[in-house]
Design an enzyme around this catalytic site. Structure first.
Site, PDB file in Angstrom:
ATOM      1  N   LYS A  94       0.833  -1.215   0.000  1.00 22.91           N
ATOM      2  CA  LYS A  94       0.000   0.000   0.000  1.00 22.91           C
ATOM      3  C   LYS A  94       0.857   1.251   0.000  1.00 22.91           C
ATOM      4  CE  LYS A  94      -4.089  -1.663   2.509  1.00 22.91           C
ATOM      5  NZ  LYS A  94      -4.738  -1.662   3.840  1.00 22.91           N
ATOM      6  N   SER A 141     -10.323   2.647   4.866  1.00 25.55           N
ATOM      7  CA  SER A 141      -9.548   3.891   4.781  1.00 25.55           C
ATOM      8  C   SER A 141      -9.495   4.384   3.336  1.00 25.55           C
ATOM      9  CB  SER A 141      -8.129   3.676   5.291  1.00 25.55           C
ATOM     10  OG  SER A 141      -8.144   3.296   6.632  1.00 25.55           O
TER      11      SER A 141
HETATM   12  O1  PNS Z   1      -4.596  -2.374   7.580  1.00 29.00           O
HETATM   13  P1  PNS Z   1      -3.823  -3.380   6.765  1.00 29.00           P
HETATM   14  O2  PNS Z   1      -3.008  -2.690   5.679  1.00 29.00           O
HETATM   15  O3  PNS Z   1      -4.679  -4.485   6.202  1.00 29.00           O
HETATM   16  O4  PNS Z   1      -2.791  -4.069   7.788  1.00 29.00           O
HETATM   17  C1  PNS Z   1      -1.859  -5.009   7.329  1.00 29.00           C
HETATM   18  C2  PNS Z   1      -0.663  -5.059   8.292  1.00 29.00           C
HETATM   19  C3  PNS Z   1       0.002  -3.694   8.364  1.00 29.00           C
HETATM   20  C4  PNS Z   1      -1.151  -5.473   9.676  1.00 29.00           C
HETATM   21  C5  PNS Z   1       0.328  -6.133   7.743  1.00 29.00           C
HETATM   22  O5  PNS Z   1       0.766  -5.779   6.458  1.00 29.00           O
HETATM   23  C6  PNS Z   1       1.533  -6.340   8.679  1.00 29.00           C
HETATM   24  O6  PNS Z   1       1.432  -7.058   9.649  1.00 29.00           O
HETATM   25  N1  PNS Z   1       2.652  -5.648   8.378  1.00 29.00           N
HETATM   26  C7  PNS Z   1       3.874  -5.741   9.172  1.00 29.00           C
HETATM   27  C8  PNS Z   1       4.940  -6.564   8.439  1.00 29.00           C
HETATM   28  C9  PNS Z   1       4.634  -8.034   8.589  1.00 29.00           C
HETATM   29  O7  PNS Z   1       4.676  -8.594   9.667  1.00 29.00           O
HETATM   30  N2  PNS Z   1       4.308  -8.683   7.450  1.00 29.00           N
HETATM   31  C10 PNS Z   1       3.981 -10.083   7.421  1.00 29.00           C
HETATM   32  C11 PNS Z   1       2.516 -10.305   7.732  1.00 29.00           C
HETATM   33  S1  PNS Z   1       2.100 -11.991   7.678  1.00 29.00           S
END
Ligand code: PNS
Length: 162
Positions: free
Chosen positions: A44, A131
């Site tokens: 994103k 969002s």
């Molecule tokens: O609001 P979103 O964009 O759906 O949230 C997604 C989010 C930010 C929670 C996810 O991308 C995340 O956990 N990012 C941190 C990096 C990470 O741990 N990635 C692996 C996820 S399995």
């Protein structure tokens, strides 16, 4: 010894919506402490910086004494381990969310088996809210007052209408 059950509510929160706030409020009743974590979603392009998103979250959650706001640029599973979290709380809107969320939950459990992913179904009135919808509506001058917390409405509107 007092053992506090800590949960993480992760997301992009770009910006926080009433749907997010509903999930955070309900999580704050289930756990002793909740950390709302602005995490990085590589797929994103964010509108607000992580610091701005934290600031908006702080304002919107000021009425919740057991909620803390933080940001992290690494893996959610590592952050949860560092904080000793027992749960990762996510909101589920519709079945369309499920596959992606299920994949993340399984991956996070593999990376950190101590933090259980818990899904809270969204309230009916927030089913459609996201969002990206809020950003689109605001950019075209639409009314977002019923979609975002009142504490951040002016700021988000001004910023997105530019
Ligand atoms: O609001 P979103 O964009 O759906 O949230 C997604 C989010 C930010 C929670 C996810 O991308 C995340 O956990 N990012 C941190 C990096 C990470 O741990 N990635 C692996 C996820 S399995």
């Amino acid at each position: 010894m007092l053992f506090l059950k800590l949960a993480i509510c992760p997301g992009s929160f770009d910006p926080i919506t009433n749907g997010h706030l509903d999930v955070i409020e309900r999580a704050s009743k289930l756990f002793d402490k909740v950390v709302v974590l602005v995490a990085m979603n590589a797929s994103k392009n964010a509108m607000f910086t992580p610091e701005e998103r934290c600031e908006l979250l702080c304002r919107a959650t000021v009425h919740l004494p057991n909620v803390e706001v933080d940001t992290y640029s690494g893996l959610l599973a590592d952050y949860a381990r560092e904080r000793g979290a027992v749960a990762i709380v996510k909101g589920l809107r519709a079945m369309s969310d499920f596959e992606y969320e299920f994949q993340m939950a399984l991956t996070n459990r593999k990376l950190n088996p101590y933090a259980e992913t818990v899904f809270l179904n969204t309230s009916a009135e927030n089913m459609y809210l996201s969002s990206s919808m809020v950003k689109q509506i605001a950019r075209f001058g639409g009314d977002i007052s019923s979609f975002v917390p009142s504490e951040i409405y002016e700021e988000v509107k001004t910023r997105l209408c530019k």
